[in-house]
Write an enzyme that holds these catalytic residues in place. Structure first.
Site, short mmCIF file in Angstrom:
data_model
loop_
_atom_site.label_atom_id
_atom_site.label_comp_id
_atom_site.label_asym_id
_atom_site.label_seq_id
_atom_site.Cartn_x
_atom_site.Cartn_y
_atom_site.Cartn_z
N GLU A 138 8.30 -15.26 -10.13
CA GLU A 138 7.61 -14.00 -9.84
C GLU A 138 7.26 -13.22 -11.10
O GLU A 138 6.25 -12.53 -11.15
CB GLU A 138 8.38 -13.14 -8.82
CG GLU A 138 9.60 -12.41 -9.32
CD GLU A 138 10.18 -11.46 -8.27
OE1 GLU A 138 11.41 -11.30 -8.25
OE2 GLU A 138 9.43 -10.87 -7.47
N HIS A 149 17.36 -37.09 -3.55
CA HIS A 149 16.62 -37.23 -2.29
C HIS A 149 15.16 -36.83 -2.44
O HIS A 149 14.51 -36.51 -1.44
CB HIS A 149 17.33 -36.44 -1.19
CG HIS A 149 18.75 -36.88 -1.01
ND1 HIS A 149 19.07 -38.07 -0.40
CD2 HIS A 149 19.91 -36.34 -1.44
CE1 HIS A 149 20.40 -38.22 -0.44
NE2 HIS A 149 20.93 -37.18 -1.07
N CYS A 206 0.82 -1.20 0.00
CA CYS A 206 0.00 0.00 0.00
C CYS A 206 0.87 1.26 0.00
O CYS A 206 1.99 1.25 0.48
CB CYS A 206 -0.86 0.04 1.25
SG CYS A 206 -1.90 -1.40 1.43
N LYS A 218 13.14 -15.45 -9.64
CA LYS A 218 12.90 -14.46 -10.71
C LYS A 218 11.89 -15.01 -11.72
O LYS A 218 10.98 -14.31 -12.12
CB LYS A 218 14.20 -14.12 -11.46
CG LYS A 218 15.19 -13.25 -10.74
CD LYS A 218 14.82 -11.80 -10.66
CE LYS A 218 14.25 -11.44 -9.32
NZ LYS A 218 15.18 -11.17 -8.25
N ASN A 251 -1.67 2.06 5.73
CA ASN A 251 -0.76 0.98 5.32
C ASN A 251 -0.50 0.14 6.55
O ASN A 251 -0.31 0.70 7.63
CB ASN A 251 0.60 1.52 4.87
CG ASN A 251 0.52 2.29 3.60
OD1 ASN A 251 -0.53 2.38 2.99
ND2 ASN A 251 1.64 2.89 3.22
N GLY A 252 -0.42 -1.16 6.40
CA GLY A 252 -0.11 -2.02 7.55
C GLY A 252 -1.28 -2.94 7.85
O GLY A 252 -2.19 -3.10 7.05
N TRP A 257 -2.84 -2.72 -1.46
CA TRP A 257 -2.43 -4.10 -1.73
C TRP A 257 -3.21 -4.94 -0.72
O TRP A 257 -2.99 -4.83 0.49
CB TRP A 257 -0.93 -4.24 -1.53
CG TRP A 257 -0.38 -5.58 -1.91
CD1 TRP A 257 -0.04 -5.99 -3.17
CD2 TRP A 257 -0.08 -6.67 -1.03
NE1 TRP A 257 0.45 -7.28 -3.13
CE2 TRP A 257 0.43 -7.72 -1.83
CE3 TRP A 257 -0.19 -6.87 0.34
CZ2 TRP A 257 0.82 -8.94 -1.30
CZ3 TRP A 257 0.20 -8.10 0.87
CH2 TRP A 257 0.70 -9.11 0.05
N ARG A 302 5.16 -0.04 -6.05
CA ARG A 302 5.14 -0.85 -4.83
C ARG A 302 4.25 -2.08 -4.97
O ARG A 302 4.36 -3.01 -4.20
CB ARG A 302 4.62 0.01 -3.67
CG ARG A 302 5.52 1.19 -3.35
CD ARG A 302 4.81 2.19 -2.49
NE ARG A 302 4.69 1.75 -1.12
CZ ARG A 302 5.47 2.13 -0.13
NH1 ARG A 302 6.46 2.95 -0.37
NH2 ARG A 302 5.28 1.71 1.10
N LYS A 318 6.67 -4.13 -4.22
CA LYS A 318 8.10 -3.82 -4.19
C LYS A 318 8.61 -3.74 -2.76
O LYS A 318 9.68 -4.22 -2.44
CB LYS A 318 8.35 -2.48 -4.92
CG LYS A 318 9.81 -2.08 -5.00
CD LYS A 318 10.59 -3.03 -5.88
CE LYS A 318 12.06 -2.74 -5.93
NZ LYS A 318 12.80 -3.91 -6.45
N GLU A 328 17.75 -18.01 -6.73
CA GLU A 328 17.43 -16.68 -7.23
C GLU A 328 16.84 -16.77 -8.65
O GLU A 328 15.87 -16.08 -8.97
CB GLU A 328 18.70 -15.81 -7.19
CG GLU A 328 18.58 -14.41 -7.76
CD GLU A 328 17.53 -13.53 -7.11
OE1 GLU A 328 16.97 -13.91 -6.07
OE2 GLU A 328 17.24 -12.45 -7.65
C1 AGP Z 1 12.76 -10.09 -5.46
O1 AGP Z 1 12.73 -10.05 -6.82
C2 AGP Z 1 11.61 -9.70 -4.70
N1 AGP Z 1 10.60 -9.07 -5.34
C3 AGP Z 1 11.62 -9.87 -3.20
O2 AGP Z 1 11.98 -11.18 -2.92
C4 AGP Z 1 12.50 -8.91 -2.39
O3 AGP Z 1 13.84 -9.17 -2.61
C5 AGP Z 1 12.12 -9.05 -0.91
O4 AGP Z 1 10.78 -8.69 -0.75
C6 AGP Z 1 13.00 -8.23 0.00
O5 AGP Z 1 12.90 -6.88 -0.26
P1 AGP Z 1 13.96 -5.86 0.32
O6 AGP Z 1 15.26 -6.17 -0.31
O7 AGP Z 1 13.44 -4.50 -0.06
O8 AGP Z 1 13.99 -6.07 1.80
#
Ligand code: AGP
Length: 605
Positions: A485, A501, A2, A482, A98-99, A74, A27, A600, A478
């Site tokens: 997401e 395993h 948010c 990527k 927000n929150g 959000w 965001r 974000k 990672e």
């Molecule tokens: C990565 O592509 C993300 N969208 C997410 O995992 C991000 O790295 C995570 O939310 C942590 O965010 P920050 O680095 O702002 O703490």
């Protein structure tokens, strides 16, 4: 997550609120709304979907008023819908939040038992009704204080009042909130970036603080209702540059910016004249360090994982890593000879910030490796090492991951040198290798054309796996993060040695499997694991920096990145994975900068 905007001005504010909400779109959100105040009437407009939609609504039916609040939501409590979008208004009060209010069910029951009715499914509406109730006998500020005392959870709030037509009240507990200053106009915002087009003069509220804005002045209060002064920061120009230029989206810009990001970061920390690393003021003497604990979420957590391998290779310091949302609830034994390092691009991630608070309460030393230096995490840590990546707007973290890795590597190298765990020649050589990263990154980015072709192979895939060993294991994680997401394709990252395993059961004819195999001590082992996948029909994408290994016919697709210092290979090996996720998402027409359901800055737990 948010985002909040509030403007108190001597002219109509709705256009500027909309423009600032657009700045908060990065965001991640699913609905938007605005409330302005004119002639003692609150005028609320909301939509499900994008800010553009809200702008169209305002175009057809303008909202006048020199004071107003706006929000991008959000969804947490209640589906994304117009009814659940913020602001939430009663006849007298309008609130953006927000929150998460953790005791909202309890409060809702109390209010309902008094005959009050709720219009939405949100936790926020309890705040609106509580303030409205408190306003019966009190001034706005007092009614807000009274309400906040009843709330459990985290919040940043923006509130306007029908009968007090010149003020906006802001409050913070847990979720960030900034105040901006200009002539005849003052602002409230979730971050300074949202206010950038209007001002570069910013103050940040700390937890428990409130602010009262009018067009001419801003007053701040602590949680005991005492008036306080806040420092005004001048936000640097660099923080204000965020334009996608000729790129299709921010993510591609940020991927291709990485040679520059690396150069800036290396230049900040390497003193070329002295051939040394410019890191001083350690909160604990490195020679006395017992253990380093690295904490982060998502991509930032992956950089912690890579750093674990580096610490083990370059120092004798014990190392532990943790996901912030786990760390904060563990029964930990804190030690003042340990250094707790928090990694976060935004510096506002709720779990990471809470984990840092726990460390502070236990009086242990903390370090923040962040991109946003004015962020909560940076302000709360004992020691800050910025990554100097500039604003990262795409939800998928790319250049910030690079910056985190570079800073971590430089820090570990410096620790190893101070602790006499590396000889001078190797230290000098490693510093020289760091300087080569920008050039090698550029070369690696040339793989894009091949990756565009490769991406087509993923269009019909049911899912995919990423495999690596050693420091390539976090890079596998990672790569999988990527891809999932951005393209919504099921993707898993595994240590290659773990396949037998369980995960090997997933391999079937044609399943794409990405094998990350730099020329390191694990290389041959990874090749054996790869053969096991090939034998079961897996379609291999092989990524290496090993010039000697020919890309055999059993490998469907090969990508070669330049060879650099073995320890630095994760930095280059990440690039093809970012490009792959990007191009698969592009082919699938996904919203690359704002993937569905994601934010974000994850400012709720
Ligand atoms: C990565 O592509 C993300 N969208 C997410 O995992 C991000 O790295 C995570 O939310 C942590 O965010 P920050 O680095 O702002 O703490």
């Amino acid at each position: 997550m948010c985002g909040i905007i509030g403007i108190a001005s001597n002219k109509p504010v709705s256009i500027n609120i909309i423009n600032s909400l657009k700045k908060l779109e990065y965001r991640g959100y699913d609905s938007a709304g605005i409330a302005t105040l004119k002639n003692n009437l609150i005028n609320e407009k909301k939509c499900s979907g994008r800010v553009d939609e809200l702008e169209k609504i305002l175009f057809k039916s303008p909202s006048d008023g020199n004071i107003g609040i706006g929000h991008v939501r959000w969804a947490t409590h209640g589906v994304p819908s117009i009814l659940n979008a913020h602001p939430h208004s009663s006849e007298n009060v309008s609130v953006v939040h927000n929150g998460i209010i953790e005791n909202s069910d309890e409060l809702k029951m109390e209010l309902e038992s008094k005959g009050l009715k709720f219009k939405s499914q949100t936790d926020t509406e309890v705040i609106t009704l509580l303030i409205t109730e408190a306003l019966n006998n009190n001034e706005p500020l007092e009614s807000v204080f009274k309400t906040l005392n009843k709330l459990k959870g985290s919040f940043a709030l923006g509130i306007i009042f029908k009968d007090f037509s010149d003020i906006i009240i802001g409050a913070r507990r847990g979720s960030p909130l900034a105040v901006g200053y200009s002539n005849n106009e003052n602002y409230l915002g979730s971050d300074s970036y949202a206010l950038k087009s209007m001002t570069n003069k910013i103050s940040y509220l700390d937890d428990g603080e409130l602010c009262v804005l009018t067009k001419n002045e801003v007053s701040f209060y602590d949680d005991k209702k005492n008036k306080i002064n806040k420092k005004i920061h001048i936000v640097s120009d660099e923080e204000n540059i965020a334009d996608k230029g000729d790129y299709k989206n921010f993510m591609s810009k940020e991927i291709f910016e990485q040679p520059i990001t690396a150069k800036k970061c290396v230049n900040e920390y390497i003193d070329s004249l002295k051939k040394d690393i410019n890191i001083y003021n350690f909160p604990i003497n490195p020679k006395d360090l017992k253990k380093i604990i690295l904490i982060g979420c998502g991509t930032a957590y992956h950089s912690c994982l890579v750093a674990k391998y580096w610490l083990e290779e370059l120092t004798n310091i014990d190392v532990e890593i943790d996901i912030a949302s786990e760390f904060r609830y563990r029964n930990l034994k804190f030690n003042d000879k340990n250094l707790y390092i928090f990694i976060s691009q935004s510096g506002e991630t709720a779990d990471t910030a809470a984990a840092l608070d726990i460390c502070k309460k236990n009086s242990v030393k903390t370090c923040a490796i962040v991109n946003v230096i004015e962020s909560t995490i940076a302000r709360n840590a004992d020691w800050v090492l910025p990554i100097h990546a500039g604003p990262e707007i795409g939800v998928a973290s790319t250049k910030a991951f690079l910056g985190q890795l570079i800073v971590l590597y430089i820090l570990i190298l410096k620790l190893s040198s101070i602790r006499n765990e590396i000889n001078q020649t190797t230290y000098n050589q490693k510093i020289e290798n760091l300087k080569k990263i920008p050039k090698f990154l550029k070369k690696t980015l040339d793989l894009e054309t091949n990756i565009q072709i490769l991406a087509k192979e993923f269009l019909d895939a049911k899912g995919t796996m990423f495999l690596g060993r050693g420091s390539s294991f976090p890079i596998a994680l990672e790569g999988a993060l990527k891809l999932k997401e951005l393209s919504y394709l099921h993707a898993e990252g595994y240590p290659a040695g773990e396949m037998k395993h369980g995960p090997l059961a997933l391999i079937e004819e044609g399943l794409p499997v990405i094998v990350i195999a730099p020329k390191d001590k694990y290389f041959e082992k990874t090749l054996s694991n790869m053969q096991e996948v090939i034998a079961r029909g897996g379609k291999i994408v092989f990524i290496t920096d090993n010039k000697k290994k020919s890309i055999s016919e059993n490998i469907r697709f090969g990508l070669r990145v330049p060879h650099i210092d073995n320890l630095l290979s994760p930095i280059l090996l990440t690039i093809p994975l970012q490009l792959l996720a990007y191009h698969v998402a592009l082919l699938k027409n996904c919203d690359i900068d704002k993937p569905r359901n994601l934010a974000k800055s994850v400012t709720v737990e």
